[in-house]
Design a protein around this motif. Structure first.
Motif, PDB file in Angstrom:
ATOM      1  N   LYS A   1     -17.883  50.926  50.648  1.00 33.70           N
ATOM      2  CA  LYS A   1     -18.129  52.013  49.692  1.00 33.70           C
ATOM      3  C   LYS A   1     -19.603  52.435  49.732  1.00 33.70           C
ATOM      4  N   ALA A   2     -20.506  51.466  49.874  1.00 33.49           N
ATOM      5  CA  ALA A   2     -21.930  51.781  49.973  1.00 33.49           C
ATOM      6  C   ALA A   2     -22.206  52.655  51.186  1.00 33.49           C
ATOM      7  N   GLU A   3     -21.537  52.353  52.309  1.00 31.97           N
ATOM      8  CA  GLU A   3     -21.693  53.185  53.508  1.00 31.97           C
ATOM      9  C   GLU A   3     -21.130  54.584  53.269  1.00 31.97           C
ATOM     10  N   ASP A   4     -20.005  54.660  52.571  1.00 29.01           N
ATOM     11  CA  ASP A   4     -19.401  55.958  52.276  1.00 29.01           C
ATOM     12  C   ASP A   4     -20.301  56.812  51.392  1.00 29.01           C
ATOM     13  N   LEU A   5     -21.054  56.161  50.500  1.00 28.34           N
ATOM     14  CA  LEU A   5     -21.937  56.899  49.598  1.00 28.34           C
ATOM     15  C   LEU A   5     -23.144  57.483  50.311  1.00 28.34           C
ATOM     16  N   GLU A   6     -23.427  57.012  51.517  1.00 31.77           N
ATOM     17  CA  GLU A   6     -24.550  57.550  52.284  1.00 31.77           C
ATOM     18  C   GLU A   6     -24.403  59.053  52.487  1.00 31.77           C
ATOM     19  N   GLN A   7     -23.168  59.506  52.738  1.00 29.35           N
ATOM     20  CA  GLN A   7     -22.931  60.940  52.926  1.00 29.35           C
ATOM     21  C   GLN A   7     -23.189  61.704  51.632  1.00 29.35           C
ATOM     22  N   THR A   8     -22.815  61.132  50.497  1.00 32.37           N
ATOM     23  CA  THR A   8     -23.078  61.763  49.207  1.00 32.37           C
ATOM     24  C   THR A   8     -24.577  61.922  48.988  1.00 32.37           C
ATOM     25  N   ILE A   9     -25.328  60.894  49.311  1.00 35.44           N
ATOM     26  CA  ILE A   9     -26.786  60.927  49.152  1.00 35.44           C
ATOM     27  C   ILE A   9     -27.390  61.986  50.069  1.00 35.44           C
ATOM     28  N   CYS A  10     -26.945  62.008  51.323  1.00 35.82           N
ATOM     29  CA  CYS A  10     -27.464  62.994  52.280  1.00 35.82           C
ATOM     30  C   CYS A  10     -27.140  64.415  51.831  1.00 35.82           C
ATOM     31  N   ASN A  11     -25.924  64.636  51.340  1.00 33.36           N
ATOM     32  CA  ASN A  11     -25.542  65.965  50.860  1.00 33.36           C
ATOM     33  C   ASN A  11     -26.383  66.384  49.664  1.00 33.36           C
ATOM     34  N   ALA A  12     -26.637  65.468  48.757  1.00 35.96           N
ATOM     35  CA  ALA A  12     -27.451  65.791  47.581  1.00 35.96           C
ATOM     36  C   ALA A  12     -28.877  66.143  48.000  1.00 35.96           C
ATOM     37  N   ARG A  13     -29.440  65.376  48.925  1.00 33.75           N
ATOM     38  CA  ARG A  13     -30.798  65.671  49.389  1.00 33.75           C
ATOM     39  C   ARG A  13     -30.846  66.998  50.153  1.00 33.75           C
ATOM     40  N   ARG A  14     -29.799  67.313  50.910  1.00 32.23           N
ATOM     41  CA  ARG A  14     -29.714  68.610  51.574  1.00 32.23           C
ATOM     42  C   ARG A  14     -29.681  69.741  50.541  1.00 32.23           C
ATOM     43  N   ASN A  15     -28.904  69.561  49.486  1.00 27.49           N
ATOM     44  CA  ASN A  15     -28.823  70.568  48.424  1.00 27.49           C
ATOM     45  C   ASN A  15     -30.180  70.792  47.758  1.00 27.49           C
ATOM     46  N   VAL A  16     -30.961  69.726  47.612  1.00 28.96           N
ATOM     47  CA  VAL A  16     -32.317  69.860  47.062  1.00 28.96           C
ATOM     48  C   VAL A  16     -33.150  70.739  47.978  1.00 28.96           C
TER      49      VAL A  16
ATOM     50  N   ASN B   1     -29.650  67.555  41.789  1.00 24.67           N
ATOM     51  CA  ASN B   1     -29.265  66.868  43.022  1.00 24.67           C
ATOM     52  C   ASN B   1     -30.231  65.755  43.387  1.00 24.67           C
ATOM     53  N   LEU B   2     -31.508  65.934  43.119  1.00 26.30           N
ATOM     54  CA  LEU B   2     -32.468  64.867  43.409  1.00 26.30           C
ATOM     55  C   LEU B   2     -32.232  63.664  42.496  1.00 26.30           C
ATOM     56  N   ALA B   3     -31.974  63.903  41.230  1.00 23.29           N
ATOM     57  CA  ALA B   3     -31.661  62.807  40.307  1.00 23.29           C
ATOM     58  C   ALA B   3     -30.361  62.116  40.725  1.00 23.29           C
ATOM     59  N   HIS B   4     -29.372  62.905  41.123  1.00 23.17           N
ATOM     60  CA  HIS B   4     -28.081  62.347  41.553  1.00 23.17           C
ATOM     61  C   HIS B   4     -28.250  61.477  42.797  1.00 23.17           C
ATOM     62  N   ALA B   5     -29.043  61.935  43.764  1.00 24.11           N
ATOM     63  CA  ALA B   5     -29.276  61.146  44.978  1.00 24.11           C
ATOM     64  C   ALA B   5     -29.954  59.821  44.630  1.00 24.11           C
ATOM     65  N   ASP B   6     -30.940  59.874  43.750  1.00 22.31           N
ATOM     66  CA  ASP B   6     -31.660  58.666  43.347  1.00 22.31           C
ATOM     67  C   ASP B   6     -30.729  57.672  42.658  1.00 22.31           C
ATOM     68  N   ILE B   7     -29.921  58.154  41.742  1.00 27.27           N
ATOM     69  CA  ILE B   7     -28.988  57.284  41.026  1.00 27.27           C
ATOM     70  C   ILE B   7     -27.956  56.701  41.980  1.00 27.27           C
ATOM     71  N   THR B   8     -27.432  57.512  42.876  1.00 30.94           N
ATOM     72  CA  THR B   8     -26.435  57.029  43.837  1.00 30.94           C
ATOM     73  C   THR B   8     -27.030  55.955  44.729  1.00 30.94           C
ATOM     74  N   GLU B   9     -28.278  56.132  45.147  1.00 35.44           N
ATOM     75  CA  GLU B   9     -28.938  55.104  45.963  1.00 35.44           C
ATOM     76  C   GLU B   9     -29.079  53.797  45.204  1.00 35.44           C
ATOM     77  N   ARG B  10     -29.417  53.891  43.934  1.00 37.38           N
ATOM     78  CA  ARG B  10     -29.603  52.672  43.137  1.00 37.38           C
ATOM     79  C   ARG B  10     -28.304  51.935  42.874  1.00 37.38           C
ATOM     80  N   TYR B  11     -27.197  52.661  42.748  1.00 36.40           N
ATOM     81  CA  TYR B  11     -25.930  52.050  42.363  1.00 36.40           C
ATOM     82  C   TYR B  11     -25.020  51.721  43.539  1.00 36.40           C
ATOM     83  N   ARG B  12     -25.367  52.120  44.738  1.00 35.01           N
ATOM     84  CA  ARG B  12     -24.432  51.919  45.840  1.00 35.01           C
ATOM     85  C   ARG B  12     -24.272  50.461  46.238  1.00 35.01           C
ATOM     86  N   ASP B  13     -25.230  49.605  45.922  1.00 36.39           N
ATOM     87  CA  ASP B  13     -25.103  48.201  46.287  1.00 36.39           C
ATOM     88  C   ASP B  13     -24.626  47.338  45.128  1.00 36.39           C
TER      89      ASP B  13
END
Length: 158
Positions: free
Chosen positions: A125-140, A103-115
């Motif tokens: 779409k970048a704003e929508d991915l914010e929730q994905t990043i937050c969920n991944a960091r919560r899972n960590v 999940n930490l790797a996924h959050a990092d990759i999603t942050e890099r690719y959202r823009d």
């Protein structure tokens, strides 16, 4: 108007089957397993996936440093040696460790690719991915708490 973006397919000869060797206490991490589990497609190159995974392993290992020392002092030479339940033949502790790293790797990759897409719809779409990043960091956070035997805490500001 609709748009079409082709995502590259993964080259079967690519080195995603690489196993990242860990420190001996924590388990090694398979890039193939990470890519499949976190549904990371071919737009993420092997090199970027590897870099994000190395960083995630380092971050998780650093956070668990003191806990690991206690486990070694208790006579457990690896994470798999810690007495715990097993699911599908795997130590729950190993499952939790992988969940944190993945999940930490996924959050990092999603942050890099959202823009990546700078159009108006890309900005949405970048704003929508914010929730994905937050969920991944919560899972960590949850995986690390579970691994250390700490209760989970969710705090919401009012």
């Amino acid at each position: 108007m609709s748009s079409f973006i082709a995502t590259p397919t993964l080259d079967p000869s690519a080195t995603d089957n690489e196993l990242i060797r860990n420190d001996g206490f924590f388990p090694d991490i398979s890039l193939t397993e990470l890519r499949a589990t976190m549904r990371i497609d071919g737009t993420v190159t092997h090199e970027r996936l590897r870099e994000a995974t190395l960083d995630a392993i380092d971050s998780v290992n650093n956070e668990l440093h003191a806990w690991r020392a206690l486990q070694i002092a208790a006579g457990h030479s690896t994470l798999a040696d810690i007495p715990t339940a097993c699911i599908d033949g795997q130590s729950v502790q190993i499952i939790r460790y992988r969940r944190a790293v993945f999940n930490l790797a996924h959050a990092d990759i999603t942050e890099r690719y959202r823009d990546w897409d700078t159009t108006k719809s890309g900005g949405q779409k970048a704003e929508d991915l914010e929730q994905t990043i937050c969920n991944a960091r919560r899972n960590v956070r949850w995986a690390l708490s579970d691994l250390r035997g700490l209760s989970r805490t969710t705090v919401e500001l009012i």
